[in-house]
Design a protein around this motif. Structure first.
Motif, PDB file in Angstrom:
ATOM      1  N   VAL A   1      14.901 104.192  37.195  1.00 59.19           N
ATOM      2  CA  VAL A   1      15.066 103.487  38.377  1.00 59.19           C
ATOM      3  C   VAL A   1      16.413 103.803  38.869  1.00 59.19           C
ATOM      4  CG1 VAL A   1      15.386 101.108  39.077  1.00 59.19           C
ATOM      5  CG2 VAL A   1      13.537 101.877  37.486  1.00 59.19           C
ATOM      6  N   TRP A   2      17.740 104.086  38.001  1.00 58.58           N
ATOM      7  CA  TRP A   2      19.008 104.340  38.379  1.00 58.58           C
ATOM      8  C   TRP A   2      19.800 104.546  37.278  1.00 58.58           C
ATOM      9  CZ3 TRP A   2      23.664 101.423  37.747  1.00 58.58           C
ATOM     10  CH2 TRP A   2      24.714 101.719  38.429  1.00 58.58           C
ATOM     11  N   LEU A   3      20.513 105.286  37.572  1.00 62.28           N
ATOM     12  CA  LEU A   3      21.550 105.856  36.814  1.00 62.28           C
ATOM     13  C   LEU A   3      23.155 105.917  37.201  1.00 62.28           C
ATOM     14  CD1 LEU A   3      22.536 106.956  33.892  1.00 62.28           C
ATOM     15  CD2 LEU A   3      22.028 109.318  34.728  1.00 62.28           C
ATOM     16  N   SER A   4      24.114 105.428  36.849  1.00 61.21           N
ATOM     17  CA  SER A   4      25.225 105.042  37.393  1.00 61.21           C
ATOM     18  C   SER A   4      25.828 106.810  37.478  1.00 61.21           C
ATOM     19  CB  SER A   4      26.018 104.391  36.680  1.00 61.21           C
ATOM     20  OG  SER A   4      26.563 104.749  35.492  1.00 61.21           O
ATOM     21  N   ASP A   5      26.764 106.875  38.488  1.00 61.81           N
ATOM     22  CA  ASP A   5      27.289 108.280  38.612  1.00 61.81           C
ATOM     23  C   ASP A   5      28.261 108.548  37.760  1.00 61.81           C
ATOM     24  OD1 ASP A   5      26.086 108.722  41.250  1.00 61.81           O
ATOM     25  OD2 ASP A   5      27.628 107.847  42.274  1.00 61.81           O
ATOM     26  N   ARG A   6      28.427 109.586  37.265  1.00 64.23           N
ATOM     27  CA  ARG A   6      29.468 110.285  36.162  1.00 64.23           C
ATOM     28  C   ARG A   6      30.583 109.676  36.395  1.00 64.23           C
ATOM     29  NH1 ARG A   6      29.791 115.724  32.659  1.00 64.23           N
ATOM     30  NH2 ARG A   6      31.114 114.726  30.849  1.00 64.23           N
ATOM     31  N   ASP A   7      31.327 109.639  37.460  1.00 57.71           N
ATOM     32  CA  ASP A   7      32.673 109.491  37.700  1.00 57.71           C
ATOM     33  C   ASP A   7      32.884 107.936  38.072  1.00 57.71           C
ATOM     34  OD1 ASP A   7      31.232 109.150  40.393  1.00 57.71           O
ATOM     35  OD2 ASP A   7      32.759 110.520  41.404  1.00 57.71           O
ATOM     36  N   ALA A   8      31.807 107.059  37.792  1.00 58.86           N
ATOM     37  CA  ALA A   8      31.983 105.760  37.954  1.00 58.86           C
ATOM     38  C   ALA A   8      32.936 105.036  36.843  1.00 58.86           C
ATOM     39  CB  ALA A   8      30.756 105.077  37.871  1.00 58.86           C
ATOM     40  N   GLY A   9      33.356 105.543  36.008  1.00 61.05           N
ATOM     41  CA  GLY A   9      33.906 104.949  34.742  1.00 61.05           C
ATOM     42  C   GLY A   9      33.519 104.372  33.818  1.00 61.05           C
ATOM     43  N   PHE A  10      32.050 104.339  34.052  1.00 62.57           N
ATOM     44  CA  PHE A  10      31.147 103.650  32.902  1.00 62.57           C
ATOM     45  C   PHE A  10      29.764 104.324  33.292  1.00 62.57           C
ATOM     46  CE2 PHE A  10      31.133 101.226  36.935  1.00 62.57           C
ATOM     47  CZ  PHE A  10      29.874 101.216  37.133  1.00 62.57           C
ATOM     48  N   GLY A  11      28.733 103.982  32.102  1.00 61.89           N
ATOM     49  CA  GLY A  11      27.509 104.469  32.145  1.00 61.89           C
ATOM     50  C   GLY A  11      26.514 103.329  32.114  1.00 61.89           C
ATOM     51  N   VAL A  12      25.511 103.195  33.032  1.00 63.61           N
ATOM     52  CA  VAL A  12      24.369 102.128  33.077  1.00 63.61           C
ATOM     53  C   VAL A  12      23.009 102.904  33.313  1.00 63.61           C
ATOM     54  CG1 VAL A  12      23.632 100.122  33.983  1.00 63.61           C
ATOM     55  CG2 VAL A  12      25.949 100.380  33.315  1.00 63.61           C
ATOM     56  N   GLY A  13      22.220 102.935  32.589  1.00 57.07           N
ATOM     57  CA  GLY A  13      20.959 103.404  33.302  1.00 57.07           C
ATOM     58  C   GLY A  13      20.067 102.302  33.085  1.00 57.07           C
ATOM     59  N   VAL A  14      18.934 102.467  34.157  1.00 56.88           N
ATOM     60  CA  VAL A  14      17.892 101.528  34.108  1.00 56.88           C
ATOM     61  C   VAL A  14      16.425 102.297  34.283  1.00 56.88           C
ATOM     62  CG1 VAL A  14      16.875  99.805  35.502  1.00 56.88           C
ATOM     63  CG2 VAL A  14      19.332 100.288  35.574  1.00 56.88           C
ATOM     64  N   HIS A  15      15.672 102.058  33.283  1.00 58.31           N
ATOM     65  CA  HIS A  15      14.168 102.648  33.271  1.00 58.31           C
ATOM     66  C   HIS A  15      12.950 101.603  33.226  1.00 58.31           C
ATOM     67  CE1 HIS A  15      16.342 106.270  32.256  1.00 58.31           C
ATOM     68  NE2 HIS A  15      15.083 106.913  32.431  1.00 58.31           N
ATOM     69  N   ARG A  16      12.075 101.815  34.051  1.00 60.86           N
ATOM     70  CA  ARG A  16      10.916 100.872  34.101  1.00 60.86           C
ATOM     71  C   ARG A  16       9.784 101.709  33.365  1.00 60.86           C
ATOM     72  NH1 ARG A  16       6.571 101.146  37.451  1.00 60.86           N
ATOM     73  NH2 ARG A  16       5.417  98.888  38.105  1.00 60.86           N
ATOM     74  N   PHE A  17       8.837 100.658  32.466  1.00 64.46           N
ATOM     75  CA  PHE A  17       8.041 101.244  31.642  1.00 64.46           C
ATOM     76  C   PHE A  17       6.564 101.385  32.314  1.00 64.46           C
ATOM     77  CE2 PHE A  17       5.295 100.399  27.736  1.00 64.46           C
ATOM     78  CZ  PHE A  17       5.136 101.647  27.466  1.00 64.46           C
ATOM     79  N   THR A  18       6.024 102.576  32.686  1.00 63.58           N
ATOM     80  CA  THR A  18       4.887 102.744  33.062  1.00 63.58           C
ATOM     81  C   THR A  18       3.801 102.860  32.009  1.00 63.58           C
ATOM     82  OG1 THR A  18       5.135 104.996  33.434  1.00 63.58           O
ATOM     83  CG2 THR A  18       5.942 103.876  35.336  1.00 63.58           C
ATOM     84  N   GLY A  19       4.104 102.908  30.634  1.00 65.10           N
ATOM     85  CA  GLY A  19       2.998 102.937  29.747  1.00 65.10           C
ATOM     86  C   GLY A  19       2.187 101.795  29.407  1.00 65.10           C
ATOM     87  N   VAL A  20       1.465 102.272  28.095  1.00 68.84           N
ATOM     88  CA  VAL A  20       1.040 100.855  27.521  1.00 68.84           C
ATOM     89  C   VAL A  20       1.825 100.390  26.466  1.00 68.84           C
ATOM     90  CG1 VAL A  20      -1.083 100.323  26.319  1.00 68.84           C
ATOM     91  CG2 VAL A  20      -1.507 101.870  28.346  1.00 68.84           C
ATOM     92  N   PRO A  21       2.236  99.175  26.266  1.00 69.85           N
ATOM     93  CA  PRO A  21       3.073  98.777  25.159  1.00 69.85           C
ATOM     94  C   PRO A  21       2.313  99.301  23.770  1.00 69.85           C
ATOM     95  CG  PRO A  21       2.872  97.213  26.621  1.00 69.85           C
ATOM     96  CD  PRO A  21       1.798  98.011  27.128  1.00 69.85           C
ATOM     97  N   GLU A  22       3.169  99.529  22.708  1.00 71.78           N
ATOM     98  CA  GLU A  22       2.669  99.562  21.570  1.00 71.78           C
ATOM     99  C   GLU A  22       3.017  98.548  20.629  1.00 71.78           C
ATOM    100  OE1 GLU A  22       4.931 103.239  20.030  1.00 71.78           O
ATOM    101  OE2 GLU A  22       4.123 104.495  21.790  1.00 71.78           O
ATOM    102  N   PRO A  23       2.188  98.196  19.477  1.00 72.19           N
ATOM    103  CA  PRO A  23       2.461  97.156  18.768  1.00 72.19           C
ATOM    104  C   PRO A  23       3.765  97.300  18.017  1.00 72.19           C
ATOM    105  CG  PRO A  23       0.213  98.245  18.267  1.00 72.19           C
ATOM    106  CD  PRO A  23       0.871  99.169  19.273  1.00 72.19           C
ATOM    107  N   LEU A  24       4.316  96.058  17.929  1.00 77.19           N
ATOM    108  CA  LEU A  24       5.660  96.071  17.276  1.00 77.19           C
ATOM    109  C   LEU A  24       5.436  96.311  15.626  1.00 77.19           C
ATOM    110  CD1 LEU A  24       8.535  95.298  17.448  1.00 77.19           C
ATOM    111  CD2 LEU A  24       7.972  93.095  16.878  1.00 77.19           C
ATOM    112  N   ILE A  25       6.258  97.401  15.203  1.00 80.93           N
ATOM    113  CA  ILE A  25       6.180  97.742  13.628  1.00 80.93           C
ATOM    114  C   ILE A  25       7.407  96.829  13.157  1.00 80.93           C
ATOM    115  CG2 ILE A  25       6.506  99.470  12.030  1.00 80.93           C
ATOM    116  CD1 ILE A  25       5.334 101.442  14.002  1.00 80.93           C
ATOM    117  N   THR A  26       7.226  95.877  12.408  1.00 80.78           N
ATOM    118  CA  THR A  26       8.026  94.998  11.624  1.00 80.78           C
ATOM    119  C   THR A  26       8.916  95.742  10.615  1.00 80.78           C
ATOM    120  OG1 THR A  26       6.553  93.915  10.511  1.00 80.78           O
ATOM    121  CG2 THR A  26       7.114  92.913  12.593  1.00 80.78           C
ATOM    122  N   GLY A  27       9.800  95.504  10.272  1.00 76.98           N
ATOM    123  CA  GLY A  27      10.739  95.806   8.652  1.00 76.98           C
ATOM    124  C   GLY A  27      11.202  97.270   9.273  1.00 76.98           C
ATOM    125  N   GLN A  28      11.566  97.561  10.566  1.00 77.09           N
ATOM    126  CA  GLN A  28      12.359  98.629  11.044  1.00 77.09           C
ATOM    127  C   GLN A  28      13.738  98.194  11.237  1.00 77.09           C
ATOM    128  OE1 GLN A  28      10.363 101.869  13.750  1.00 77.09           O
ATOM    129  NE2 GLN A  28       9.614  99.941  14.469  1.00 77.09           N
TER     130      GLN A  28
END
Length: 208
Positions: A171-198
């Motif tokens: 969705v968005w990734l901050s520019d490298r010269d911004a002085g910080f890094g922030v990334g945004v991703h949207r999930f288009t797949g199918v959720p997987e069952p939560l594996i506990t104990g990890q």
């Protein structure tokens, strides 16, 4: 690492952390704006004082729909987040190890997953492990927001590739010269069952 002192840099409007927080909050607001009607589950790993979410909820029209769990290991930071969350009865703050998948039982897959302040403190192998587990945390159409500095070695492009290989679109990734890094991703797949104990990661450095 004295995390309380580290977080005080958020109060300096000229600091990189303050500017990063502003960017993250903008993306949190956008994610909530995109959320479908109904309950909006949110999980925040290594939530700190919870500013990124709670400061947005203060005036967001979807605030009543949000059901959030903020997990933070440091007791002082967790207490601060808990004080900030008093106004939001639907926000739970857990003092505990955010790397443990058991912490998210009952609230995932979520509409919004916050992975802020983590990827600069863990190994690249643990970053990859956390990204690989993200389909267990995020529901279809949901958003992951993550942070990682853009200094050498700049892993942000690789992190984007790892997310995209697991069914996320950028969705968005901050520019490298911004002085910080922030990334945004949207999930288009199918959720997987939560594996506990990890355990997804362990902190190994102080650079975020």
């Amino acid at each position: 690492m004295d995390w309380k002192t580290w977080h005080e840099r958020y109060d300096d409007p000229e600091s990189g952390l303050s500017r990063r927080l502003a960017a993250v909050k903008e993306q949190v607001r956008g994610a909530l704006d995109r959320a479908p009607a109904g309950p909006v589950p949110v999980v925040s790993l290594c939530a700190g004082q919870g500013r990124d979410l709670l400061e947005v909820l203060a005036d967001h029209p979807r605030r009543a729909d949000v059901q959030a769990r903020l997990v933070e290991l440091d007791p002082g930071l967790a207490a601060s987040a808990r004080e900030r969350a008093v106004a939001f009865g639907q926000v739970e703050v857990v003092t505990g190890d955010a790397s443990l998948t058991d912490q998210y039982v009952g609230l995932v897959p979520a509409e919004l997953v916050l992975l802020c302040g983590i990827f600069g403190n863990i190994s690249s192998e643990d970053i990859r492990r956390t990204v690989d587990a993200s389909p267990q945390l995020c529901r279809t159409g949901g958003t992951v927001i993550w942070t990682r500095h853009r200094e050498d070695p700049d892993l942000a492009p690789s992190i984007c590739d790892w997310f995209e290989a697991r069914g996320f679109e950028r969705v968005w990734l901050s520019d490298r010269d911004a002085g910080f890094g922030v990334g945004v991703h949207r999930f288009t797949g199918v959720p997987e069952p939560l594996i506990t104990g990890q355990s997804l990661f362990s902190f190994v450095s102080g650079a975020v």
